[in-house]
Design a protein around this motif. Structure first.
Motif, PDB file in Angstrom:
ATOM      1  N   THR A 403      -1.270  -0.483   9.582  1.00 20.65           N
ATOM      2  CA  THR A 403      -2.669  -0.848   9.398  1.00 20.65           C
ATOM      3  C   THR A 403      -2.947  -2.175  10.102  1.00 20.65           C
ATOM      4  OG1 THR A 403      -2.365  -2.167   7.387  1.00 20.65           O
ATOM      5  CG2 THR A 403      -2.589   0.228   7.116  1.00 20.65           C
ATOM      6  N   PRO A 405      -4.324  -6.240   9.811  1.00 28.28           N
ATOM      7  CA  PRO A 405      -3.821  -7.323   8.953  1.00 28.28           C
ATOM      8  C   PRO A 405      -4.357  -7.220   7.535  1.00 28.28           C
ATOM      9  CG  PRO A 405      -5.470  -8.139  10.490  1.00 28.28           C
ATOM     10  CD  PRO A 405      -5.167  -6.743  10.912  1.00 28.28           C
ATOM     11  N   GLU A 406      -3.701  -7.886   6.618  1.00 28.19           N
ATOM     12  CA  GLU A 406      -4.136  -7.866   5.225  1.00 28.19           C
ATOM     13  C   GLU A 406      -5.563  -8.391   5.120  1.00 28.19           C
ATOM     14  OE1 GLU A 406      -1.466  -9.777   2.584  1.00 28.19           O
ATOM     15  OE2 GLU A 406       0.301  -8.664   3.266  1.00 28.19           O
ATOM     16  N   SER A 408      -8.153  -6.620   6.073  1.00 33.99           N
ATOM     17  CA  SER A 408      -8.994  -5.841   6.976  1.00 33.99           C
ATOM     18  C   SER A 408      -9.402  -4.533   6.313  1.00 33.99           C
ATOM     19  CB  SER A 408      -8.252  -5.555   8.281  1.00 33.99           C
ATOM     20  OG  SER A 408      -7.116  -4.728   8.043  1.00 33.99           O
ATOM     21  N   SER A 410      -9.000  -1.515   7.418  1.00 32.36           N
ATOM     22  CA  SER A 410      -7.951  -0.495   7.496  1.00 32.36           C
ATOM     23  C   SER A 410      -6.854  -0.758   6.471  1.00 32.36           C
ATOM     24  CB  SER A 410      -7.364  -0.438   8.907  1.00 32.36           C
ATOM     25  OG  SER A 410      -6.727  -1.661   9.240  1.00 32.36           O
ATOM     26  N   HIS A 411      -6.532  -2.038   6.229  1.00 27.93           N
ATOM     27  CA  HIS A 411      -5.499  -2.337   5.245  1.00 27.93           C
ATOM     28  C   HIS A 411      -5.999  -2.035   3.834  1.00 27.93           C
ATOM     29  CE1 HIS A 411      -2.905  -4.974   2.686  1.00 27.93           C
ATOM     30  NE2 HIS A 411      -1.981  -4.418   3.457  1.00 27.93           N
ATOM     31  N   GLN A 415      -4.360   0.635   1.244  1.00 29.07           N
ATOM     32  CA  GLN A 415      -3.986   0.359  -0.145  1.00 29.07           C
ATOM     33  C   GLN A 415      -4.520   1.430  -1.087  1.00 29.07           C
ATOM     34  OE1 GLN A 415      -5.585  -3.699  -0.332  1.00 29.07           O
ATOM     35  NE2 GLN A 415      -3.499  -4.444  -0.741  1.00 29.07           N
ATOM     36  N   LEU A 426       2.947   0.796   3.471  1.00 27.45           N
ATOM     37  CA  LEU A 426       2.062   0.168   4.450  1.00 27.45           C
ATOM     38  C   LEU A 426       2.818  -0.834   5.310  1.00 27.45           C
ATOM     39  CD1 LEU A 426      -1.224  -0.505   2.420  1.00 27.45           C
ATOM     40  CD2 LEU A 426      -0.605   1.482   3.805  1.00 27.45           C
ATOM     41  N   SER A 427       2.400  -0.900   6.577  1.00 28.74           N
ATOM     42  CA  SER A 427       2.992  -1.859   7.510  1.00 28.74           C
ATOM     43  C   SER A 427       1.863  -2.600   8.221  1.00 28.74           C
ATOM     44  CB  SER A 427       3.875  -1.134   8.533  1.00 28.74           C
ATOM     45  OG  SER A 427       4.382  -2.034   9.505  1.00 28.74           O
ATOM     46  N   PRO A 428       1.296  -3.654   7.577  1.00 26.25           N
ATOM     47  CA  PRO A 428       0.195  -4.390   8.209  1.00 26.25           C
ATOM     48  C   PRO A 428       0.681  -5.226   9.390  1.00 26.25           C
ATOM     49  CG  PRO A 428       0.837  -5.453   6.162  1.00 26.25           C
ATOM     50  CD  PRO A 428       1.637  -4.180   6.249  1.00 26.25           C
ATOM     51  N   THR A 429      -0.104  -5.247  10.454  1.00 27.30           N
ATOM     52  CA  THR A 429       0.254  -6.019  11.644  1.00 27.30           C
ATOM     53  C   THR A 429      -0.956  -6.836  12.083  1.00 27.30           C
ATOM     54  OG1 THR A 429      -0.371  -4.196  13.113  1.00 27.30           O
ATOM     55  CG2 THR A 429       1.935  -4.328  12.431  1.00 27.30           C
TER      56      THR A 429
END
Length: 600
Positions: A403, A405-406, A408, A410-411, A415, A426-429
């Protein structure tokens, strides 16, 4: 009569003497020319030359004729225009153009000074999202796409015989699907049309302030079709004799200005509503050319925070256009942020373009907490794009989900998905790169360039069964939707997914004992002032959408429907009651007079 004529003659001679002792600075009737005129006037005054200003005098013909007749001594002109005014073709080589105009104008007693350092040429501009979608960076790149595009141009550009619309399309060998032409007075509306998406490309001047303000892409003139229009002082030779210090004063500005700086200065006049004189003096002070204590009071721009996944596409353009209409005379800028509402909450921006899913926070117990923000109007719709990577072809195969960043959209959506579906991590970038994840989650309008890039090595996955159980009740900000077939290259069927309304929003007003901008009992829990009701209504009206706000998000109180007024009370006041009683008594007396027996 002889005495009156003698006095008028004396006054005329006095006026001539005053004009000869004062440098008269002219200028054309647009912001850039006025700024350059004020710069030249300020430098002349700094050299001890008295100056009379006749800026905003008129168009090129008026200024040039005034210069030739001696009504003005100097104004800023463009070498390309100087060639055209004497029937010569403009040139793409700036040095050759300057050499040519100097040789042509010298016999007329007119001298071209050294160039200021920038050129204001014709050009073509596009919204970044649209340009990226079509893969366009140069005018040649438009050739293959022009048949399906609409271009907006000014009528003067349409009729120019050498460097106008017809010669341009002939040189590049292209034909646009349709052409939208506006008058010279309506030229600024080209930018509104571009933001609204009614045109795909517009004709611009390369130093227009809106290019930088709106973050537009200026297409490269890779065939060097457009002639160069470099600005320089155009001076009467006798003025240089009358004022020996003038040449040195004007030379101080030689090579000091570039196109980016002129865009900024033009924007300060056109968008910030500052006077050309104060903008010019402040710029000269910044360049170290004059000493001044005049402080340039620039009104803070109105910032609209938005997700980088939305970029400057049609939705962002619609929001930008609406806010500009609600804030006339103010510069409106876009600011890319992972969590737009979070930036509003900390005072970084007064407005945000956000998805409905961003109005909530998922707590540890799985419940949604409402964030303190309210919506002003609907801009569009964001869709959940679940993109399978590698061998991932079903939602059930997704173990690791990349997703944004936290914080956002999409994040936050990811969730919620992990709260409903088991087995997903989840893998936030920070940059949205999926890495080794099985799938990527992007919340963006259909046609997102980010989604298109990911689909080069992936495929859209269906999100089915969202209406099972109480999911829709728990997470109402996500609605069931479909991405229509053909929305992306190679997408042959519609894809079941979720959508979230895209809205303009700001800080919420909560009821307290304090006095806030909307009256007693109105304050906000953030550092940003809440928008007044009239501004909220202006933004909503400028959006012009007939779609109501999703009831799952809080709407601004100013948008609440107006209830009909209750019927007036039977006895609204004691005075009216007293008058009613008197009227009834009078009617009773009249009836008695009519009905009583006649006295004998």
């Amino acid at each position: 009569m002889r005495l009156a004529i003698a006095l008028l003659t004396l006054l005329g001679l006095t006026a001539c003497d005053q004009n000869s002792d004062s440098l008269i600075v002219g200028g054309k009737d647009f912001s850039e020319s006025s700024i350059l005129s004020e710069m030249m006037a300020a430098l002349a005054e700094d050299a001890g030359i008295p100056v009379t200003r006749r800026t905003f005098l008129g168009d090129t013909m008026v200024n040039l004729e005034s210069l030739r007749s001696g009504e003005i001594d100097v104004y800023a002109e463009y070498n390309g225009t100087g060639l055209l005014m004497l029937g010569q073709p403009a040139m793409a080589d700036g040095d050759a153009a300057m050499e040519r105009v100097r040789s042509l104008y010298q016999p007329l007693g007119i001298v071209w000074g050294n160039r200021f350092g920038f050129a204001n040429n014709y050009g073509l501009a596009m919204r970044p999202g649209r340009a990226e979608e079509l893969g366009v960076t140069s005018i040649s790149d438009l050739v293959a796409e022009a048949g399906g595009l609409t271009i907006g141009i000014e009528e003067n550009f349409e009729t120019r015989p050498l460097d106008g619309f017809g010669p341009m399309t002939a040189r590049y060998g292209m034909e646009f699907g349709s052409v939208s032409t506006v008058s010279s007075e309506e030229r600024p509306t080209l930018y509104d049309d571009l933001l609204a998406g009614s045109v795909d490309v517009i004709e611009v001047f390369t130093t227009d302030g809106q290019i930088a303000d709106l973050g537009l892409v200026l297409l490269e003139d890779d065939l060097n079709f457009f002639p160069v229009y470099e600005a320089a002082p155009l001076v009467r030779s006798d003025a240089l004799v009358r004022f020996p210090e003038l040449q040195g004063a004007l030379d101080r500005l030689s090579g000091q200005l570039d196109a980016q700086m002129m865009q900024e200065l033009n924007s300060r006049v056109d968008q910030d509503a500052l006077s050309p004189r104060e903008v010019a003096r402040a710029a000269l002070s910044e360049l170290g050319l004059i000493d001044t204590d005049d402080a340039l009071e620039v009104t803070e721009p109105v910032v609209v925070a938005h997700s980088p996944l939305i970029g400057a596409d049609a939705e962002t353009g619609t929001a930008l256009r609406a806010v500009r209409q609600a804030y006339p005379g103010r510069r409106v800028l876009l600011q890319s942020e992972a969590d737009p509402l979070g930036v509003v909450g900390t005072g970084g921006a007064p407005l945000a373009l956000a998805a409905a899913v961003e109005f909530t926070e998922l707590e540890e117990d799985g419940d949604l907490a409402t964030r303190p923000f309210e919506a002003f109007g609907v801009v569009g719709q964001s869709y959940v794009h679940l993109i399978g990577l590698g061998d991932t072809r079903r939602l059930a195969d997704v173990g690791t989900l990349a997703t944004g960043p936290e914080g956002s959209a999409s994040h936050r959506t990811g969730q919620i998905m992990t709260a409903v579906l088991d087995g997903i991590t989840l893998s936030p970038t920070a940059d949205g790169a999926p890495g080794d994840a099985d799938a990527a989650l992007v919340v963006a309008p259909i046609g997102s360039a980010v989604v298109e890039d990911l689909l080069e090595d992936g495929r859209l996955l269906a999100l089915e069964g969202w209406d099972s159980g109480n999911t829709l009740v728990r997470f109402p900000q996500l609605r069931q939707a479909r991405i229509p077939a053909g929305s992306y290259d190679g997408q042959l069927r519609a894809i079941e997914t979720l959508s979230s309304q895209l809205v303009l929003a700001g800080p919420i007003v909560v009821n307290t004992d304090a006095v806030g901008p909307q009256g007693p009992g109105a304050s906000i829990p953030t550092e940003v002032a809440a928008l007044p009701d009239n501004t909220v209504l202006a933004i909503n009206g400028a959006l012009g959408t007939l779609i109501g706000l999703d009831p799952a998000i809080r709407a601004a109180p100013a948008l609440a429907p107006t209830l009909p007024s209750p019927p007036a009370a039977v006895n609204p006041s004691s005075a009216i009651s007293f008058m009613t009683a008197l009227v009834l008594l009078m009617f009773g007396w009249l009836i008695w007079l009519y009905a009583r027996p006649e006295r004998r």
